[in-house]
Design a protein around this motif. Structure first.
Motif, PDB file in Angstrom:
ATOM      1  N   GLY A  78       0.776  -1.235   0.000  1.00  0.00           N
ATOM      2  CA  GLY A  78       0.000   0.000   0.000  1.00  0.00           C
ATOM      3  C   GLY A  78       0.809   1.287   0.000  1.00  0.00           C
ATOM      4  O   GLY A  78       0.654   2.111  -0.900  1.00  0.00           O
ATOM      5  N   SER A  93      -5.500  -1.962  -1.170  1.00  0.00           N
ATOM      6  CA  SER A  93      -4.375  -1.526  -0.330  1.00  0.00           C
ATOM      7  C   SER A  93      -3.868  -0.146  -0.744  1.00  0.00           C
ATOM      8  O   SER A  93      -3.200   0.530   0.031  1.00  0.00           O
ATOM      9  CB  SER A  93      -3.232  -2.538  -0.434  1.00  0.00           C
ATOM     10  N   ASN A 120      -5.920   2.328  -1.555  1.00  0.00           N
ATOM     11  CA  ASN A 120      -6.857   3.373  -1.124  1.00  0.00           C
ATOM     12  C   ASN A 120      -6.226   4.207  -0.017  1.00  0.00           C
ATOM     13  O   ASN A 120      -5.686   3.656   0.951  1.00  0.00           O
ATOM     14  CB  ASN A 120      -8.143   2.746  -0.585  1.00  0.00           C
ATOM     15  N   PRO A 138      -5.662   6.002   3.303  1.00  0.00           N
ATOM     16  CA  PRO A 138      -6.303   5.736   4.603  1.00  0.00           C
ATOM     17  C   PRO A 138      -7.222   6.885   5.015  1.00  0.00           C
ATOM     18  O   PRO A 138      -6.946   8.052   4.752  1.00  0.00           O
ATOM     19  CB  PRO A 138      -5.110   5.618   5.561  1.00  0.00           C
ATOM     20  N   LEU A 193      -8.663   9.189   7.846  1.00  0.00           N
ATOM     21  CA  LEU A 193      -8.006   9.642   9.065  1.00  0.00           C
ATOM     22  C   LEU A 193      -8.962   9.739  10.244  1.00  0.00           C
ATOM     23  O   LEU A 193      -8.547   9.726  11.391  1.00  0.00           O
ATOM     24  CB  LEU A 193      -7.361  11.017   8.807  1.00  0.00           C
ATOM     25  N   GLU A 215     -12.479   8.092  11.723  1.00  0.00           N
ATOM     26  CA  GLU A 215     -13.490   7.040  11.588  1.00  0.00           C
ATOM     27  C   GLU A 215     -14.872   7.643  11.287  1.00  0.00           C
ATOM     28  O   GLU A 215     -15.276   8.627  11.885  1.00  0.00           O
ATOM     29  CB  GLU A 215     -13.546   6.245  12.910  1.00  0.00           C
ATOM     30  N   HIS A 220      -9.514  11.889   4.061  1.00  0.00           N
ATOM     31  CA  HIS A 220      -8.447  10.968   3.687  1.00  0.00           C
ATOM     32  C   HIS A 220      -7.079  11.646   3.683  1.00  0.00           C
ATOM     33  O   HIS A 220      -6.962  12.863   3.872  1.00  0.00           O
ATOM     34  CB  HIS A 220      -8.758  10.341   2.321  1.00  0.00           C
ATOM     35  N   LEU A 221      -6.085  10.833   3.429  1.00  0.00           N
ATOM     36  CA  LEU A 221      -4.702  11.298   3.464  1.00  0.00           C
ATOM     37  C   LEU A 221      -4.459  12.484   2.522  1.00  0.00           C
ATOM     38  O   LEU A 221      -3.690  13.391   2.827  1.00  0.00           O
ATOM     39  CB  LEU A 221      -3.793  10.128   3.066  1.00  0.00           C
TER      40      LEU A 221
END
Lengths: 351, 314
Positions: free
Chosen positions: A110, A182, A184, A186, A188, A190, A195-196
């Protein structure tokens, strides 16, 4: 009597006041359209605000929306600083999206995939931006027109890919196959889509600011834009600076595509960008071409876009209001910028 | 191969070229007037779109196509005046203002269209202009059916070319336009109002862009869709450069572009090999970029293009 007087310097608070003035004027002007659509102006703007910035989830959605526009806004800001008229951020974004999606679909660890996606996307965007820059430097072709025309070429190329060899055989729709899970980006927080790429955009802005304000390349970019003759006289290779600017600008626009593929869509489709490249122009101008200002300007436009959809559902006012707001904001900002060049002076009437 | 060749160059091909060239000719002439006066109008794409929308709407609501054309022309003039207000009177960046006018006009076109017609699964259409054969002339073999059996707006575009050339090169106003575009300082000394002349030229240009929009939504497609203009405005800007800011050459450039576009349409229809149709759609744009690369080195733009004029700055 009043008179316009040339102003030599502008106070710092103008950087904040002028965009706010322009945005205020825009919202007032556009309220006419809301009234025309038969909705309450305050209600409509109220819904827009609540839906885009009203709670923490709405804010994260607005940030996700703002991310590609931070990248394209930076791309345009850098280019316009050098007076390289890059109107092609839209095509560069698409190229970045395609390249990163292509890389992201290759199975590999990833983190490596994400890095390579960013590299490929930035390179693709830079390669596209190189075309109008080279045409301008070598053939004196107007960069506005060539970069605009190139947007159509890239769009059709993308369509040819996703309707042809790259068509997702699984769904049968004209969309590309998805990237590996993998790869995608992450999430940050929940329960949100933050996203990143959002963080990357927020880091990119101060980095580009530093580059423009504090480095030799930034200095060369600024001088080339402000006074190319002086730049040349001062030993700056103006053509080379324009090419470097184009590469940087295109790479940033390409990253907008990377972030949309890696963090939001995970594949490429024909409407992956609802004009984020053109919105980047509005963002950059609202920011007065200051990379740090790009972030709030992009958030404003993102809020307008997310808000307009909710407003449309609640009041029936067409969501296209957000497009009108963008155009009006750009024009209002240009008018507001007159205050940086001129001041209104009261002139005593001769007795 | 000869079968494909025949299919491409059948009688209707010439007529198709003329039809495709018409909106481009209007738009290119409009942009040319604006630029000859020293004002680049990048608002053209949006102005064409908004005019196509207002023209279609007026025609659809009133039932009169010519009322639609009038609405489109007035829209073009109004948006031209807006661009002139920003760039000529206030002296703001022509590049950025043009983009602003395009974004604003496009947004407004989408917004008003959705407001008036709602969201329909099948976009509403109108009975657009019908071909109007010119007696005797339309009987000429080949040329007759292609050129003299067309929409009224096509004849207007053909007439617009010599009229534009006459206005630009043979009238006092045309001389003023060229002067304010080449040397506004000298024009000003000679008693020509730079601001007024530029304003008029940009508005005239807007009117022609409005006609281009009217043709698209009322003769070519008979409906307003969001892709009704799809880059034709940007192409027109390139064609002005390619036509070296001259009415005849600009119209010729529009014709050449229309030839390439008609050719790619035919090649698409003939299903040439397994080439995706998008490759053909790209062709006119790539052609335009290449043509600009070939032409731009020697192209001499009006000297005062992009330069705002302020009297006090001497």
């Amino acid at each position: 009597m009043f008179r316009l007087e040339v102003r030599s310097s502008t106070p710092t608070w103008f950087n904040f006041a002028l965009p706010l003035l322009a945005i205020g004027a825009t919202l007032i002007l556009c309220s006419g359209l809301i009234a025309l659509a038969g909705a309450g102006v305050l209600e409509a703007y109220g819904v827009m605000f609540t839906a885009s910035l009203g709670d923490s989830y709405a804010i994260t959605e607005t940030m996700v929306r703002a991310t590609p526009m931070i990248f394209t806004g930076l791309a345009v800001a850098v280019a316009f600083r050098a007076k390289f008229w890059n109107i092609g951020a839209e095509g560069q974004l698409l190229a970045g999206a395609v390249a990163s999606c292509f890389v992201g679909a290759i199975p590999m660890p990833g983190p490596l995939a994400m890095v390579l996606m960013a590299v490929a996307g930035a390179a693709a965007g830079a390669a596209v931006a190189l075309v109008p820059a080279t045409l301008r430097v070598k053939f004196k072709v107007d960069d506005v027109v060539s970069s605009l025309l190139l947007n159509s070429v890239i769009y059709y190329a993308l369509m040819a890919l996703i309707e042809g060899p790259w068509k997702d055989s699984f769904s049968g729709y004209p969309i590309s196959p998805p990237i590996e899970d993998s790869a995608n980006f992450p999430v940050l927080l929940e329960g949100t889509r933050l996203h990143l790429g959002v963080v990357a955009a927020l880091i990119a802005a101060p980095l580009i600011w530093f580059l423009i304000v504090r480095t030799t390349l930034g200095f060369r970019i600024r001088v080339t834009g402000e006074n190319p003759e002086a730049a040349r006289y001062g030993g700056i290779h103006v053509e080379r600076v324009l090419i470097s600017t184009a590469l940087l600008s295109g790479a940033l626009a390409g990253l907008a595509g990377v972030s949309e593929v890696g963090g939001v869509h995970f594949q490429v489709m024909s409407d992956i960008s609802p004009g984020y490249g053109y919105s980047g122009i509005v963002v950059a101008m609202l920011a007065r071409l200051n990379p740090l200002g790009v972030v709030p300007a992009a958030i404003f436009l993102a809020a307008v876009m997310t808000g307009a959809e909710a407003m449309s559902r609640a009041t029936g006012v067409p969501a296209f209001l957000s497009d009108v707001i963008q155009g009006t904001a750009l024009l209002a900002m240009l008018v507001a910028l007159l205050f940086t060049a001129y001041r209104i002076r009261r002139v005593g009437v001769a007795r | 191969m000869s079968a494909v060749f025949e299919q491409i160059f059948q009688v209707g091909f010439l007529a198709a070229i003329i039809r495709i060239a018409t909106p481009l000719a209007f738009a290119t002439l409009g942009e040319m007037f604006s630029e000859r006066a020293g004002v680049l109008n990048l608002g053209i794409e949006g102005i064409m779109l908004l005019s196509a929308m207002t023209g279609f709407t007026a025609a659809s609501l009133s039932g009169s196509l010519w009322l639609g054309v009038l609405a489109a022309v007035l829209t073009g003039m109004l948006m031209g005046a807006l661009h002139a207000l920003f760039t000529v009177v206030l002296g703001l960046s022509q590049h950025v203002c043009g983009i602003g006018v395009t974004l604003f006009s496009s947004g407004l076109a989408y917004f008003l269209y959705r407001l008036i017609f709602g969201q329909q699964s099948v976009p509403p259409n109108i009975k657009g202009f019908q071909t109007l054969p010119i007696p005797i002339l339309s009987d000429i073999p080949v040329l007759g059916p292609a050129v003299f059996n067309q929409f009224a707006l096509v004849y207007m575009a053909i007439l617009a070319i010599p009229v534009a050339a006459f206005v630009l090169y043979r009238t006092p106003w045309g001389l003023s336009v060229r002067m304010v575009g080449e040397n506004p300082r000298a024009a000003d000394s000679a008693g020509v109002s730079v601001i007024a002349t530029r304003f008029q030229a940009v508005i005239l240009g807007g009117a022609l862009m409005g006609l281009a929009g009217a043709f698209l939504s009322m003769a070519q497609f008979n409906a307003f869709t969001f892709g009704v203009v799809s880059g034709r405005g940007w192409v027109a800007i390139a064609l002005v450069v390619f036509g070296r800011w001259d009415p005849w050459r600009s119209a010729g450039a529009a014709l050449l572009f229309a030839f390439v576009d008609a050719l790619q349409l035919r090649m698409q229809a003939s299903g040439l090999g397994h080439i995706p149709y998008e490759a053909f759609l790209m062709l006119p744009f790539i052609f335009t970029i290449v043509a600009m690369a070939v032409m731009s080195r020697n192209a001499v733009a009006p000297s005062a293009l992009l330069k705002p004029f302020r009297r006090e700055e001497r």
